[in-house]
Scaffold this motif. Structure first.
Motif, PDB file in Angstrom:
ATOM      1  N   VAL A  64       0.935  -1.275  -0.118  1.00  0.00           N
ATOM      2  CA  VAL A  64       0.061  -0.044   0.076  1.00  0.00           C
ATOM      3  C   VAL A  64       0.952   1.225   0.179  1.00  0.00           C
ATOM      4  N   GLY A  65       1.860   1.331   0.913  1.00  0.00           N
ATOM      5  CA  GLY A  65       2.906   2.487   1.066  1.00  0.00           C
ATOM      6  C   GLY A  65       3.493   2.668  -0.143  1.00  0.00           C
ATOM      7  N   ALA A  66       4.033   1.439  -0.777  1.00  0.00           N
ATOM      8  CA  ALA A  66       4.888   1.780  -2.255  1.00  0.00           C
ATOM      9  C   ALA A  66       4.096   2.037  -3.236  1.00  0.00           C
ATOM     10  N   TYR A  67       2.873   1.738  -3.442  1.00  0.00           N
ATOM     11  CA  TYR A  67       1.870   2.170  -4.496  1.00  0.00           C
ATOM     12  C   TYR A  67       1.734   3.371  -4.354  1.00  0.00           C
ATOM     13  N   LEU A  68       1.389   4.064  -3.158  1.00  0.00           N
ATOM     14  CA  LEU A  68       1.311   5.482  -2.836  1.00  0.00           C
ATOM     15  C   LEU A  68       2.379   6.344  -3.257  1.00  0.00           C
ATOM     16  N   LEU A  69       3.686   5.860  -2.797  1.00  0.00           N
ATOM     17  CA  LEU A  69       4.875   6.683  -3.116  1.00  0.00           C
ATOM     18  C   LEU A  69       5.375   6.388  -4.575  1.00  0.00           C
ATOM     19  N   GLY A  70       4.824   5.438  -5.295  1.00  0.00           N
ATOM     20  CA  GLY A  70       5.323   5.318  -6.822  1.00  0.00           C
ATOM     21  C   GLY A  70       4.443   6.070  -7.536  1.00  0.00           C
ATOM     22  N   LEU A  71       3.173   6.199  -7.059  1.00  0.00           N
ATOM     23  CA  LEU A  71       2.112   7.108  -7.819  1.00  0.00           C
ATOM     24  C   LEU A  71       2.484   8.807  -7.510  1.00  0.00           C
TER      25      LEU A  71
END
Length: 403
Positions: free
Chosen positions: A315-322
Motif C-alpha cells: 500500500v505504501g509503495a503504491y502511494l509513493l510510486g504514484l
C-alpha cells in the motif's frame, strides 16, 4: 487488454504532436484526445480511462478543476499534469488531485516512461478497492507539533531553508508529499532527490509557503482519531525515525555510495507509511486486523492480507510510486518484510531497511510496533550474514545514544 489513456490540451497542434510521437504505443495503449476539460468529461461518461494527462491552463474548465472532478468521480484513475512553468500558481491548486507533474515541452520518451511506470505499479496492489483508496489520498496526518513548527518557520521573515528541511525530514507525511513535487519531471532535475533539505532548497521558500499554507498539502489531524488497535501516530514516528537512522548507519558501515545512504535513511522513515494509510482510511478494518492477529496468532502480513487483500508495504509503495518517488524507495517500502521478493540482492536501501526494522522491532517496547523476522536466507543470498553482528552493535550504540 489495452490500457486507455486520455490526453487533454486546448492546443490542437500539441495533441497532434502527441499522436505522432506516441504512435509506437498504439499496440499497448488505446489513446483518446480532448481539446477541453468539458470534452474530456464527456468522453469519460462513455468509457473508462486508466490514465489522464491534462494541460493546466485551458479556457473554461482548467486542468486543476478537471482533476478535482475526476478525483471525485473516477478515484482509481492515474492523474498527470502536463504544463508550463509559468503556471505554478495554478499547479498549487492541482497538488491535492494530481499524482505527478510533467513540464512542457515534454519529450515523448518521458511521457511514455511515466505512464508505463504508473500502470506497472498497479501490480503491487491488485485489489481495485485499495487502488481506489490509495489513488484518492491527498495528504497524510502529520504530528501537530511538527506542523506548528513548520508553519511558524514559513511565516517568519528570516526563515532558514535548512531548518525547514530538517523539520520536514522528521515526518513521513511531510517528506512523501514534498518529494512528490520535487521528484516530478516538472522540475526537470534529471536525478532523484532523497534529502528533505535538498528538496526544500529546490522548491524554494515561496513555493513551500504556497504548498503548506495555501494548498494545504499537510493535514492537521486529531491524533486521537488514529488511536486504533494500539496504533498511535507518535509511536509510528518514533519507530520510523529509529529505523531510518539505523538503516543509514548500516549503509554507511558498508561504505555505500552517497545516494544509497540517503535512500536508506529516507526509506527507513517511509517504510511503514502504508500503515498510516490503512489506519487513517479504514479504522474499523484496521481494528479487525489487529484482533485477527492477536486472537488467531496470525502473522502480520497474513492478517493484513486477510482483511485488506494487501499488506501495508505494498500500500505504501503504491502511494509513493504514484507520487513519483524513485524505484529504490518503492522497492524498499514494498518488500521490507519480504526482501526475497525483490529482483535485487546485495547492498541496497531494501536490505538496510529490512535489517534495521527487524533489529529495532525485536527490542521495541511499543505495543503498536509489530516484530519483524530477519530473513536469513535473503542475507545469505546477499552475502551479508557475516555483517549481522556488526549491525547489532550499531543498533546497541544508537540505543545508548538515544537513552
Amino acid at each position: 487488454m489495452k490500457s486507455r489513456i486520455l490526453f487533454v490540451d486546448d492546443e490542437q497542434h500539441l495533441l497532434d504532436g502527441l499522436k505522432r510521437s506516441l504512435r509506437s504505443q498504439r499496440n499497448v495503449w488505446e489513446m483518446s484526445f480532448a481539446t477541453s476539460g468539458e470534452e474530456a468529461v464527456r468522453l469519460m461518461n462513455d468509457q473508462h480511462f486508466d490514465v489522464v494527462v491534462t494541460d493546466m491552463r485551458m479556457p473554461g474548465m482548467n486542468g486543476a478543476e478537471l482533476l478535482a472532478r475526476l478525483s471525485e468521480n473516477y478515484p482509481d484513475m492515474i492523474r498527470l499534469i502536463l504544463s508550463g512553468h509559468s503556471d505554478e500558481a495554478l499547479i498549487l491548486k492541482a497538488v491535492p488531485y494530481a499524482h505527478q507533474f510533467l513540464a512542457k515541452p515534454c519529450d515523448a520518451e518521458v511521457i511514455k516512461h511515466v505512464i508505463t511506470r504508473s500502470l506497472k505499479l498497479k501490480s503491487l496492489v491488485e485489489d481495485s478497492r485499495m487502488q481506489m483508496l490509495v489513488s484518492q489520498i491527498r495528504s497524510l496526518p502529520t504530528l501537530p507539533e511538527l506542523y506548528v513548527e513548520l508553519t511558524e518557520l514559513l511565516d517568519s521573515d528570516r526563515v532558514s531553508i535548512q531548518q525547514v528541511g530538517e523539520v520536514i525530514g522528521q515526518d513521513p507525511a511531510m517528506v512523501s508529499k514534498i518529494l512528490q513535487m520535487v521528484n516530478s519531471a516538472f522540475f526537470g532535475i534529471g536525478h532523484h532527490i532523497s534529502s528533505p533539505v535538498q528538496a526544500a532548497t529546490m522548491l524554494g521558500t515561496e513555493t513551500l509557503r504556497g504548498l503548506v499554507l495555501s494548498a494545504g498539502i499537510f493535514m492537521q489531524f486529531n491524533t486521537k482519531n488514529l488511536n486504533v488497535g494500539g496504533f498511535t501516530l507518535e509511536a509510528l514516528h518514533r519507530h520510523s525515525l529509529q529505523v531510518s537512522r539505523l538503516a543509514r548507519e548500516i549503509a554507511v558501515s558498508m561504505e555505500a555510495e552517497k545516494q544509497v545512504v540517503e535512500d536508506s535513511l529516507l526509506a527507513g522513515l517511509l517504510h511503514d507509511i502504508g500503515r498510516l494509510v490503512l489506519v487513517q482510511s479504514l479504522p474499523n478494518e484496521y481494528q479487525e486486523f489487529i484482533n485477527k492477529m492477536h486472537d488467531c496468532q496470525t502473522g502480520l502480513l497474513e492478517a493484513e492480507r486477510a482483511v485488506f487483500n494487501v499488506d501495508h508495504g505494498r500500500v505504501g509503495a503504491y502511494l509513493l510510486g504514484l507520487w513519483a518517488l524513485p524505484d529504490s524507495l518503492v522497492e524498499a517500502v514494498a518488500y521490507h518484510h519480504e526482501p526475497q521478493l525483490s529482483e535485487h540482492f546485495g547492498l541496497s536501501p531494501l536490505l538496510a531497511v529490512h535489517v534495521a526494522d527487524a533489529l529495532i522491532s525485536a527490542h521495541s517496547t511499543e505495543t503498536s510496533v509489530i516484530p519483524t523476522m530477519l530473513n536469513m536466507d535473503y542475507l545469505a543470498a546477499a552475502g551479508m550474514t557475516d555483517r549481522l553482528d556488526g549491525w547489532r552493535a550499531l543498533h546497541t550504540t544508537l540505543l545508548a545514544e538515544a537513552g
